[in-house]
Scaffold this motif. Sequence first.
Motif, short mmCIF file in Angstrom:
data_model
loop_
_atom_site.label_atom_id
_atom_site.label_comp_id
_atom_site.label_asym_id
_atom_site.label_seq_id
_atom_site.Cartn_x
_atom_site.Cartn_y
_atom_site.Cartn_z
N GLU A 37 18.90 -4.82 23.49
CA GLU A 37 19.27 -3.69 24.34
C GLU A 37 19.41 -2.38 23.58
OE1 GLU A 37 23.12 -5.85 23.16
OE2 GLU A 37 21.06 -6.37 23.70
N ASP A 38 19.34 -2.43 22.26
CA ASP A 38 19.49 -1.21 21.46
C ASP A 38 18.18 -0.42 21.44
OD1 ASP A 38 22.07 -1.91 20.90
OD2 ASP A 38 21.65 -2.70 18.89
N PRO A 39 18.27 0.90 21.35
CA PRO A 39 17.04 1.71 21.28
C PRO A 39 16.31 1.47 19.98
CG PRO A 39 18.99 3.06 20.87
CD PRO A 39 19.50 1.72 21.32
N ARG A 40 15.02 1.68 20.01
CA ARG A 40 14.22 1.52 18.79
C ARG A 40 14.59 2.58 17.77
NH1 ARG A 40 10.10 -1.92 19.08
NH2 ARG A 40 9.02 -0.92 17.36
N ASP A 41 14.35 2.28 16.52
CA ASP A 41 14.57 3.22 15.43
C ASP A 41 13.81 4.51 15.73
OD1 ASP A 41 14.61 4.63 13.06
OD2 ASP A 41 14.10 2.92 11.80
N PRO A 42 14.49 5.68 15.71
CA PRO A 42 13.77 6.93 15.99
C PRO A 42 12.60 7.17 15.05
CG PRO A 42 15.96 7.36 15.06
CD PRO A 42 15.91 5.91 15.44
N ALA A 43 12.68 6.59 13.85
CA ALA A 43 11.56 6.75 12.92
C ALA A 43 10.29 6.13 13.48
CB ALA A 43 11.90 6.12 11.57
N ARG A 44 10.45 5.04 14.29
CA ARG A 44 9.28 4.40 14.85
C ARG A 44 8.59 5.31 15.85
NH1 ARG A 44 7.55 1.35 11.78
NH2 ARG A 44 6.28 0.41 13.38
N ALA A 45 9.33 6.29 16.38
CA ALA A 45 8.74 7.24 17.32
C ALA A 45 8.08 8.42 16.61
CB ALA A 45 9.81 7.74 18.29
N GLY A 46 8.08 8.38 15.29
CA GLY A 46 7.35 9.39 14.53
C GLY A 46 8.17 10.59 14.11
N ILE A 62 12.45 -15.87 23.38
CA ILE A 62 12.54 -15.22 22.08
C ILE A 62 11.70 -13.94 22.05
CG2 ILE A 62 11.80 -15.44 19.65
CD1 ILE A 62 12.64 -18.42 19.85
N HIS A 63 10.55 -13.97 22.72
CA HIS A 63 9.63 -12.83 22.70
C HIS A 63 9.83 -11.88 23.88
CE1 HIS A 63 7.56 -15.60 19.91
NE2 HIS A 63 7.12 -14.50 19.36
N ARG A 64 10.95 -11.96 24.56
CA ARG A 64 11.16 -11.15 25.77
C ARG A 64 10.88 -9.66 25.55
NH1 ARG A 64 16.85 -11.28 28.89
NH2 ARG A 64 16.00 -13.20 29.76
N PRO A 65 11.33 -9.01 24.46
CA PRO A 65 11.09 -7.56 24.35
C PRO A 65 9.65 -7.18 24.08
CG PRO A 65 12.88 -8.31 22.91
CD PRO A 65 12.12 -9.51 23.35
N VAL A 66 8.80 -8.17 23.76
CA VAL A 66 7.42 -7.87 23.40
C VAL A 66 6.59 -7.72 24.68
CG1 VAL A 66 5.38 -8.62 22.11
CG2 VAL A 66 7.70 -9.18 21.27
N ALA A 113 14.17 -5.96 13.24
CA ALA A 113 14.28 -5.52 14.64
C ALA A 113 14.55 -6.66 15.61
CB ALA A 113 13.05 -4.73 15.06
N TRP A 114 15.28 -7.71 15.16
CA TRP A 114 15.77 -8.73 16.07
C TRP A 114 16.99 -9.39 15.45
CZ3 TRP A 114 15.00 -14.29 15.36
CH2 TRP A 114 14.23 -14.63 14.23
#
Length: 251
Positions: A201-210, A153-157, A139-140
Amino acid sequence: MTEILQNAIPYAAHDHRRLPGIQPLDPAEWLLVDEAYAIQMAERARLLAERRDAVLRLAPEAMPAARELLAAVLDFLRGASGFAVGAGQVTRPDGRTVAVDPEDPLGTLALLVQEDFCLLQKRGAEHVLTGAVLCFPSAWTLEQKFMMPLIRIHRPVAVYDADVAKRVQRLFDGIRAGKPLWRYNYLPYANPALFQPRREEDPRDPARAGREKMKFLRSERQTLWRLPETDAVVFGIHTFVTRAPEESTGE
């Protein structure tokens, strides 16, 4: 897609919900070889051949640190079971021989061990990512983090605020040669692929949303090692992927 899996995550056999933070590491346990060595190494070779720009970056000024890291790994492998380190080449536990190329130290490392390596060097007040071989990103992307300081480096966190940034920087400043550290993470995944880059800038994996069942567990064993000559900090990543227990998948 061929699944590349380990049988188990050795350090997470206990209650993995209580992860350890940074703790001391025995230098003799810096690098690991597990049952997925041969198949992981084949995937590393494929990625290096087909996606080199995505998995390897090195600033010219970081070449001395990369060569020092290669020398440190070769010295470690001289005492490691299954490796034969000779003049200009290394025979691996799977029987393959790799030429040691001092002009391509990170590329050589990618073909020797399962660990990914990030080189971080002090530039002003922060450590900057000046080189890396990152075959198994989660995821990076190396492209977006290369030559960036730790806080960038950790900006999205979300939890990586100014206070956390100061504490992490103090940690990096305090690492001593010969006194490595380690930690691990442990996350459920729907996809077992080792190469899973994602731009900020990409959306997170939909699987991560359950919305999908998490059939796999992925863990990074992360090590911090100080190179004494160049003073660079080496962030090592050994990636484990296993099948999740049935209770983790909801089955």
